[in-house]
Write a protein that holds these residues in place. Structure first.
Motif, PDB file in Angstrom:
ATOM      1  N   GLU A 164       0.827  -1.212   0.000  1.00  0.00           N
ATOM      2  CA  GLU A 164       0.000   0.000   0.000  1.00  0.00           C
ATOM      3  C   GLU A 164       0.860   1.260   0.000  1.00  0.00           C
ATOM      4  O   GLU A 164       0.544   2.247  -0.672  1.00  0.00           O
ATOM      5  CB  GLU A 164      -0.948  -0.020   1.197  1.00  0.00           C
ATOM      6  CG  GLU A 164      -2.065  -1.046   1.064  1.00  0.00           C
ATOM      7  CD  GLU A 164      -2.804  -1.317   2.357  1.00  0.00           C
ATOM      8  OE1 GLU A 164      -3.759  -2.114   2.335  1.00  0.00           O
ATOM      9  OE2 GLU A 164      -2.422  -0.735   3.403  1.00  0.00           O
ATOM     10  N   GLY A 165       1.951   1.225   0.759  1.00  0.00           N
ATOM     11  CA  GLY A 165       2.861   2.372   0.776  1.00  0.00           C
ATOM     12  C   GLY A 165       3.482   2.628  -0.592  1.00  0.00           C
ATOM     13  O   GLY A 165       3.608   3.781  -1.027  1.00  0.00           O
ATOM     14  N   LEU A 166       3.848   1.555  -1.283  1.00  0.00           N
ATOM     15  CA  LEU A 166       4.431   1.696  -2.620  1.00  0.00           C
ATOM     16  C   LEU A 166       3.387   2.180  -3.626  1.00  0.00           C
ATOM     17  O   LEU A 166       3.688   3.007  -4.499  1.00  0.00           O
ATOM     18  CB  LEU A 166       5.037   0.365  -3.064  1.00  0.00           C
ATOM     19  CG  LEU A 166       6.229  -0.130  -2.234  1.00  0.00           C
ATOM     20  CD1 LEU A 166       6.629  -1.543  -2.652  1.00  0.00           C
ATOM     21  CD2 LEU A 166       7.417   0.818  -2.365  1.00  0.00           C
ATOM     22  N   LEU A 167       2.161   1.686  -3.510  1.00  0.00           N
ATOM     23  CA  LEU A 167       1.087   2.166  -4.382  1.00  0.00           C
ATOM     24  C   LEU A 167       0.843   3.658  -4.177  1.00  0.00           C
ATOM     25  O   LEU A 167       0.685   4.423  -5.142  1.00  0.00           O
ATOM     26  CB  LEU A 167      -0.210   1.388  -4.110  1.00  0.00           C
ATOM     27  CG  LEU A 167      -0.295  -0.031  -4.661  1.00  0.00           C
ATOM     28  CD1 LEU A 167      -1.512  -0.757  -4.081  1.00  0.00           C
ATOM     29  CD2 LEU A 167      -0.363  -0.028  -6.187  1.00  0.00           C
ATOM     30  N   LYS A 168       0.818   4.083  -2.928  1.00  0.00           N
ATOM     31  CA  LYS A 168       0.604   5.499  -2.642  1.00  0.00           C
ATOM     32  C   LYS A 168       1.733   6.363  -3.204  1.00  0.00           C
ATOM     33  O   LYS A 168       1.508   7.505  -3.635  1.00  0.00           O
ATOM     34  CB  LYS A 168       0.485   5.721  -1.132  1.00  0.00           C
ATOM     35  CG  LYS A 168      -0.825   5.235  -0.537  1.00  0.00           C
ATOM     36  CD  LYS A 168      -0.887   5.557   0.953  1.00  0.00           C
ATOM     37  CE  LYS A 168      -2.229   5.171   1.542  1.00  0.00           C
ATOM     38  NZ  LYS A 168      -2.323   5.498   2.983  1.00  0.00           N
ATOM     39  N   THR A 169       2.934   5.820  -3.215  1.00  0.00           N
ATOM     40  CA  THR A 169       4.080   6.554  -3.764  1.00  0.00           C
ATOM     41  C   THR A 169       3.883   6.816  -5.251  1.00  0.00           C
ATOM     42  O   THR A 169       4.117   7.934  -5.735  1.00  0.00           O
ATOM     43  CB  THR A 169       5.373   5.769  -3.529  1.00  0.00           C
ATOM     44  OG1 THR A 169       5.574   5.584  -2.114  1.00  0.00           O
ATOM     45  CG2 THR A 169       6.574   6.508  -4.104  1.00  0.00           C
ATOM     46  N   ILE A 170       3.444   5.786  -5.988  1.00  0.00           N
ATOM     47  CA  ILE A 170       3.205   5.965  -7.420  1.00  0.00           C
ATOM     48  C   ILE A 170       2.026   6.911  -7.661  1.00  0.00           C
ATOM     49  O   ILE A 170       2.082   7.791  -8.531  1.00  0.00           O
ATOM     50  CB  ILE A 170       2.956   4.608  -8.104  1.00  0.00           C
ATOM     51  CG1 ILE A 170       4.199   3.721  -8.004  1.00  0.00           C
ATOM     52  CG2 ILE A 170       2.568   4.814  -9.569  1.00  0.00           C
ATOM     53  CD1 ILE A 170       5.437   4.306  -8.669  1.00  0.00           C
ATOM     54  N   ILE A 171       0.965   6.751  -6.886  1.00  0.00           N
ATOM     55  CA  ILE A 171      -0.211   7.618  -7.050  1.00  0.00           C
ATOM     56  C   ILE A 171       0.156   9.078  -6.800  1.00  0.00           C
ATOM     57  O   ILE A 171      -0.368   9.990  -7.451  1.00  0.00           O
ATOM     58  CB  ILE A 171      -1.352   7.147  -6.126  1.00  0.00           C
ATOM     59  CG1 ILE A 171      -1.898   5.794  -6.619  1.00  0.00           C
ATOM     60  CG2 ILE A 171      -2.465   8.184  -6.052  1.00  0.00           C
ATOM     61  CD1 ILE A 171      -2.829   5.110  -5.645  1.00  0.00           C
ATOM     62  N   HIS A 172       1.083   9.315  -5.889  1.00  0.00           N
ATOM     63  CA  HIS A 172       1.508  10.686  -5.589  1.00  0.00           C
ATOM     64  C   HIS A 172       2.446  11.246  -6.658  1.00  0.00           C
ATOM     65  O   HIS A 172       2.272  12.385  -7.123  1.00  0.00           O
ATOM     66  CB  HIS A 172       2.200  10.738  -4.224  1.00  0.00           C
ATOM     67  CG  HIS A 172       2.725  12.097  -3.864  1.00  0.00           C
ATOM     68  ND1 HIS A 172       1.912  13.124  -3.436  1.00  0.00           N
ATOM     69  CD2 HIS A 172       3.990  12.605  -3.902  1.00  0.00           C
ATOM     70  CE1 HIS A 172       2.640  14.204  -3.214  1.00  0.00           C
ATOM     71  NE2 HIS A 172       3.910  13.921  -3.486  1.00  0.00           N
ATOM     72  N   PHE A 173       3.452  10.448  -7.047  1.00  0.00           N
ATOM     73  CA  PHE A 173       4.520  10.989  -7.888  1.00  0.00           C
ATOM     74  C   PHE A 173       4.316  10.827  -9.392  1.00  0.00           C
ATOM     75  O   PHE A 173       4.893  11.586 -10.173  1.00  0.00           O
ATOM     76  CB  PHE A 173       5.865  10.377  -7.494  1.00  0.00           C
ATOM     77  CG  PHE A 173       6.449  10.949  -6.241  1.00  0.00           C
ATOM     78  CD1 PHE A 173       6.972  12.233  -6.232  1.00  0.00           C
ATOM     79  CD2 PHE A 173       6.466  10.210  -5.061  1.00  0.00           C
ATOM     80  CE1 PHE A 173       7.516  12.780  -5.073  1.00  0.00           C
ATOM     81  CE2 PHE A 173       7.006  10.743  -3.894  1.00  0.00           C
ATOM     82  CZ  PHE A 173       7.533  12.036  -3.899  1.00  0.00           C
ATOM     83  N   ALA A 174       3.512   9.852  -9.830  1.00  0.00           N
ATOM     84  CA  ALA A 174       3.326   9.659 -11.273  1.00  0.00           C
ATOM     85  C   ALA A 174       2.735  10.901 -11.947  1.00  0.00           C
ATOM     86  O   ALA A 174       3.239  11.326 -13.001  1.00  0.00           O
ATOM     87  CB  ALA A 174       2.471   8.427 -11.549  1.00  0.00           C
ATOM     88  N   PRO A 175       1.670  11.510 -11.398  1.00  0.00           N
ATOM     89  CA  PRO A 175       1.147  12.725 -12.043  1.00  0.00           C
ATOM     90  C   PRO A 175       2.175  13.854 -12.114  1.00  0.00           C
ATOM     91  O   PRO A 175       2.198  14.631 -13.072  1.00  0.00           O
ATOM     92  CB  PRO A 175      -0.037  13.113 -11.151  1.00  0.00           C
ATOM     93  CG  PRO A 175      -0.444  11.838 -10.484  1.00  0.00           C
ATOM     94  CD  PRO A 175       0.837  11.101 -10.249  1.00  0.00           C
TER      95      PRO A 175
END
Length: 389
Positions: A221-232
């Motif tokens: 979940e922490g890694l998913l949140k990282t992508i959701i935050h930084f990808a945009p």
């Protein structure tokens, strides 16, 4: 939690200027290197020239195999293996993204094998026949597959319309260079596809019918949140170092076995389904995953596994409501996020119709039903393709 052996042997050189370390590292394995790269971007952005400069400075003889396709082909693997055999190559250095590294790994298999890598390893899955490989290293230029830190490789056979993966611990790169600045030139489209690919790897290891893996799932979940935050951020500002760095390191951690050590099961059905899609249509893997993942989620969701969707909805998207409301909304949020990055929402948007669905569904289960959230047969996969249409 089940028993496991923790082993992630790849040495990572992370950050600006770390390419300078490749000379001494290569010399630990020998003085003859095969450079494997794609269609030429490493020559336009200076990475190729820098690598060659370092090789020459350390007296390392190098041979080249360029032109690796985004979905690497069996023909390229045979060609690379022949170069290795003819020149007694000591190490294969892949410079590029996951496709290039995957191709290098397949070359390493064939370079030390008298039989046929495709038939014995990819079709038959005979991991026991792997006795020796040529060491592989990488200079990563596209964060997506995690191939820079795992033993997996996926190869396409265009004559058979098949795309198949193979995994072996000997194929884990001995070292990888990860310089986030090398991803500055990655296009908006490929940044989108890479982010989705990373998330898909995490989904495959997160979504399981069992209720085990509390600690592992919190890491995911922490890694998913990282992508959701930084990808945009990376999509809008491709030279944002912090965004590129977080995405690059998350890519490696998402598929180096760390998040599944001890878990009872993982899924991987969506990858099997997408592999056959890109085998026929040669589309970008991450885009195929972005279209198929919400369709897969809708199809497998049921009372037996809804708990995982509820965790996902609450912990990733901060949703509330009944279990079914949270689960269904979490799937909608996933689709909305992919679309916001620039991913098409359906197969029809990229001009794919149902003409090959039956062939693709059959090929996806050539070793038997796939997945663990729900065992998917040929018929099930056909329905998922239709949902994604």
């Amino acid at each position: 939690m089940k028993n496991f052996v923790y082993s992630i042997p790849t040495k990572i050189f992370f950050g600006k200027g770390q390419i300078e370390k490749i000379g001494p590292e290569i010399l630990k394995y020998g003085k003859k290197v095969l450079l494997v790269y794609g269609k030429g971007s490493i020559k336009s952005n200076g990475i190729y020239d820098k690598a060659v400069e370092i090789l020459k400075a350390h007296g390392i003889e190098y041979f080249e195999l360029g032109g690796v396709d985004p979905n690497p082909r069996t023909e390229t693997v045979y060609k690379g293996a022949e170069i290795c055999k003819e020149n007694s190559i000591d190490l294969i250095l892949a410079m590029g993204g996951g496709s290039t590294i995957d191709c290098a790994k397949a070359i390493s298999l064939q370079s030390k094998y008298d039989g046929d890598f495709w038939t014995d390893f990819y079709i038959k899955g005979r991991r026991d026949l792997v006795k020796e490989v040529t060491p592989v290293a990488s200079i990563l230029t596209l964060a997506a597959t995690g191939s820079e830190m795992n033993g997996s490789t996926v190869i396409s056979n265009t004559a058979l319309n098949l795309k198949i993966g193979f995994n072996h611990p000997y194929l884990k790169p001995v070292f990888s260079v990860e310089d986030p600045e090398y991803t500055y030139s990655v296009s908006r489209y490929q940044t989108c596809a890479g982010a989705i690919d990373i998330m898909s790897h995490l989904f495959e290891q997160y979504f399981s019918a069992e209720k085990d893996g509390f600690m592992q799932n919190r890491i995911i979940e922490g890694l998913l949140k990282t992508i959701i935050h930084f990808a945009p951020i990376a999509v809008e500002n491709p030279k944002d170092y912090e965004a590129r760095a977080n995405i690059m390191w998350t890519s490696s951690l998402a598929l180096n076995e760390l998040v599944t050590y001890g878990k009872l099961s993982t899924d991987w059905a969506t990858h099997q389904i997408e592999h056959q899609l890109s085998a026929v249509y040669d589309i970008t893997h991450g885009i195929g995953l972005g279209i198929l993942t919400p369709a897969w989620m809708k199809y497998v969701l049921c009372e037996e596994n809804i708990h995982r969707f509820v965790d996902y909805g609450k912990n990733i998207w901060n949703l509330s409501g009944s279990d079914w409301e949270i689960a269904e909304k979490s799937i909608e949020k996933t689709r909305e996020f992919f679309t916001s990055l620039g991913c098409p929402a359906s197969l029809s948007e990229i001009n794919i119709d149902d003409s090959h669905f039956e062939e693709m569904a059959k090929n996806a289960v050539f070793r038997g039903p796939v997945g663990s959230m729900k065992k998917l047969t040929e018929k099930d996969i056909l329905e998922i393709y239709k949902l994604a249409l």
